[in-house]
Design an enzyme around this catalytic site. Structure first.
Site, PDB file in Angstrom:
ATOM      1  CB  ALA A 330      -0.910   0.007   1.219  1.00  0.00           C
ATOM      2  CG  HIS A 363       0.895   8.509   4.049  1.00  0.00           C
ATOM      3  ND1 HIS A 363       1.939   8.978   4.797  1.00  0.00           N
ATOM      4  CD2 HIS A 363       0.953   7.156   4.153  1.00  0.00           C
ATOM      5  CE1 HIS A 363       2.596   7.947   5.335  1.00  0.00           C
ATOM      6  NE2 HIS A 363       2.015   6.837   4.955  1.00  0.00           N
ATOM      7  CD  GLU A 387       4.756   5.852   7.132  1.00  0.00           C
ATOM      8  OE1 GLU A 387       3.757   5.137   7.323  1.00  0.00           O
ATOM      9  OE2 GLU A 387       5.163   6.153   5.995  1.00  0.00           O
ATOM     10  CG  HIS A 487      10.163  -0.936   3.917  1.00  0.00           C
ATOM     11  ND1 HIS A 487       9.275  -1.981   4.085  1.00  0.00           N
ATOM     12  CD2 HIS A 487       9.428   0.198   3.999  1.00  0.00           C
ATOM     13  CE1 HIS A 487       8.063  -1.491   4.274  1.00  0.00           C
ATOM     14  NE2 HIS A 487       8.121  -0.179   4.224  1.00  0.00           N
ATOM     15  CE1 TYR A 497       6.379   2.804   7.214  1.00  0.00           C
ATOM     16  CE2 TYR A 497       8.659   2.174   6.885  1.00  0.00           C
ATOM     17  CZ  TYR A 497       7.449   2.575   6.369  1.00  0.00           C
ATOM     18  OH  TYR A 497       7.315   2.743   5.019  1.00  0.00           O
TER      19      TYR A 497
HETATM   20 ZN   LIG Z   1       2.608   4.796   5.450  1.00  0.00          ZN
END
Ligand SMILES: [Zn+2]
Length: 588
Positions: A330, A363, A387, A487, A497
């Site tokens: 996503a 976001h 985030e 990532h 995160y």
């Molecule tokens: Zn995000």
């Protein structure tokens, strides 16, 4: 005359020159960012060798320009400038995730490496012996098996299977590290990892220390959860899960053991009230992916934000297409950096995806809120803020909220709270150490402390130290297990995160207090609160125009990061876990 001309040529540039430079930088960054977004969108939603090449070219052009601006910005280091302009220059110098080397050939090679690793990840499949095509398992299918299957042999097989996608990336990754470090050094950073840590309005070393301080505030809580889950898995799987050591990584319900919520059926309290499952409601009512997204949008409008533009609904990707490869991970986009908001997600009818939708829309609403800033400031206060905002909204997805929007008939009483807290801790608390591992590993790789022949060993050392997990089978350095996490091949920094996991509770506690919520923190929802919306908007509209402590202050009244809000939120669970763990070993 000659002397004066010499002084002019060798002296400091004027404030006027600095302003002209910033005008050009803002204009060029906007134009090239838009082009890279268009190419990136197509690549992500239609993976082919051609879209990869097009995206790589657009990224290379953008990176080359930003790298040039980052380098040129140092020319104005000693020019007297008002704060907003000085800050734009500082952000330019810290702007890059990946610094392209000045050599155009190397810059292009670097861009291609990243595009091809991302493509390898996106197309990644596990094909058992002799199988091909449809018989192979993709990440969605493997995720599903790890979530639901309880046969340890099958779990180990698909866990190992998914990790077969990564060894072919290892050489590319090592070359990528060399080239991106070269670019970072040309900008004056020690390496790419130091460049990443410089983005937090404090020295790189201070940032690492700050993460350790926050983890220290939460580690006791994590150890309690870890010991409890391990005991339950030991009951279930016998000696495959030791009573006192690290937990085998394939038995935690998730490819990376970063989210344990799929274990709820094994670890949930036997006597606890059965919590109503949002997944069941979504499936029973057949709530469509776009309708699920509408719930997320309405949360934001309830706080006083404008609805999403019509183009969001026309241009977003909500379901996995049947006829082509896409990057299902996503993501949220603002393609023209003003109001061309979109998101891309392969939505399933699950509570998890319902939450992710709220996260992704965070976001999008952030992107639109700061669109009035100069292009250099169109970003979050720091990377973690982006985030954290959507996750803050997700914390307000309480049973009381689900009643208000008509998904639940009534909210359960307090007898089910421990079960509810445990359920979310399996996701959010279990995540924290993994959130530290990914960049702890990369910082060591970028600095040269870990070399390619030790990539995999270092990865598992860190995972054991922070997460208390280990692989079930030997994972020598012929493997490249970090590459099996999105990532890493996509080169997306990860410390954000972890930070956002901490920040979201700090945000939630402050906004809940602003709404006057008097119940325990986990029962508070800011849905429908104009006061919470006002504070949120003040922070979002700032973008990156102020140092992040100012943005934190506008929302919370605090200028320092504080993980105690998360500990507060889970305090009732900690008490309960410690009772369950009585007499058992905690830690590994
Ligand atoms: Zn995000």
């Amino acid at each position: 005359m000659a002397a004066s001309s010499c002084r002019g040529a060798g002296g400091a540039p004027s404030p006027e020159e600095a302003r002209a430079f910033l005008r050009e930088a803002n204009g060029t960054i906007l134009r090239l960012s838009n082009e890279a977004n268009q190419a990136g969108w197509v690549q992500n939603t239609y993976i082919t060798v051609d879209t990869e090449a097009i995206a790589a070219r657009a990224n290379a052009a953008f990176m080359t320009a930003v790298t040039r601006f980052a380098k040129d910005a140092t020319r104005f280091d000693h020019v007297e400038l008002p704060e907003p302009e000085r800050r734009q220059l500082t952000l330019l110098k810290n702007a890059l995730t990946m610094a392209a080397p000045a050599d155009p050939k190397e810059a292009e090679e670097l861009a291609q490496l990243v595009a091809s690793m991302e493509g390898m990840y996106g197309r990644g499949k596990y094909c058992q012996d002799g199988e091909s095509g449809e018989a192979c398992l993709d990440i969605e299918e493997i995720t599903e098996i790890l979530a639901k299957d309880r046969d340890p042999a099958r779990l180990l097989d698909v866990w190992e299977g998914w990790h077969t996608i990564a060894p072919p990336m290892k050489q590319s990754y090592a070359r990528f590290v060399e080239l991106s470090n070269k670019g970072a050094r040309e900008l004056g950073f020690a390496d790419t990892g130091a460049m990443w840590r410089s983005k937090y309005d404090m020295p790189p070393e201070a940032f690492s220390a700050e993460l350790d301080r926050l983890w220290g505030q939460l580690r006791p809580l994590y150890l309690s959860l870890h010991a409890y889950v391990r005991a339950k898995l030991h009951e279930r799987y016998g000696d495959q899960v030791p009573a006192d050591g690290p937990i085998p990584a394939h038995l935690l319900g998730n490819i990376w053991a970063q989210d344990w919520s799929n274990l709820y059926d094994i670890v949930g309290p036997a006597s606890g009230a059965r919590t109503t499952s949002l997944t069941d409601v979504l499936q029973a009512r057949n709530v469509s992916p776009t309708d699920m997204t509408r719930f997320g949008e309405r949360f934001f409008t309830s706080l006083g934000f404008e609805p999403l533009p019509a183009t969001f609904w026309e241009r977003s990707l909500f379901v996995k297409p049947r006829d082509r490869e896409v990057v299902c991970h996503a993501s949220a986009w603002d393609v023209n950096n003003v109001d061309d908001l979109r998101f891309k997600m392969c939505i399933d009818q699950t509570a998890e995806d319902f939450t992710t939708i709220h996260h992704e829309l965070g976001h999008n609403f952030y992107q639109r809120a700061y669109a009035g800033q100069p292009p250099i400031f169109r970003d979050s206060a720091n990377e973690a803020f982006h985030e954290a905002i959507g996750d803050t909204i997700a914390l307000s997805v309480t049973p009381e909220y689900l009643v208000k929007v008509g998904l639940f008939d009534r909210a359960p009483d307090a007898s089910g709270d421990i079960a509810l807290l445990l359920r979310t801790a399996l996701e959010r608390l279990a995540f924290l150490p993994f959130g530290l591992v990914v960049d702890a590993w990369r910082w060591r790789v970028f600095s040269g402390q870990v070399m390619p022949d030790g990539y995999n060993r270092a990865w598992w050392d860190l995972r054991e130290r922070y997460q208390g997990v280990r692989p079930a089978s030997a994972r020598g350095d012929e493997f490249f297990d970090p590459g099996a996490k999105y990532h890493i091949p996509a080169n997306t920094p990860y410390a954000r995160y972890f930070l956002s996991s901490v920040l979201q509770f700090q945000f939630h506690r402050a906004l809940s207090q602003a709404t006057g919520c008097a119940t325990p923190l986990h029962r508070c929802s800011i849905y429908g609160s104009a006061e919470a919306g006002k504070r949120l908007r003040a922070t979002l509209e700032m973008g990156a125009s102020r140092p992040w402590p100012d943005a934190l202050d506008a929302l919370t009244g605090q200028r320092q990061l504080d993980a105690s809000a998360m500990a507060d939120y889970y305090a009732p669970l900690k008490t309960w876990l410690d009772e369950q763990n009585k007499g058992a070993k905690v830690g590994w």
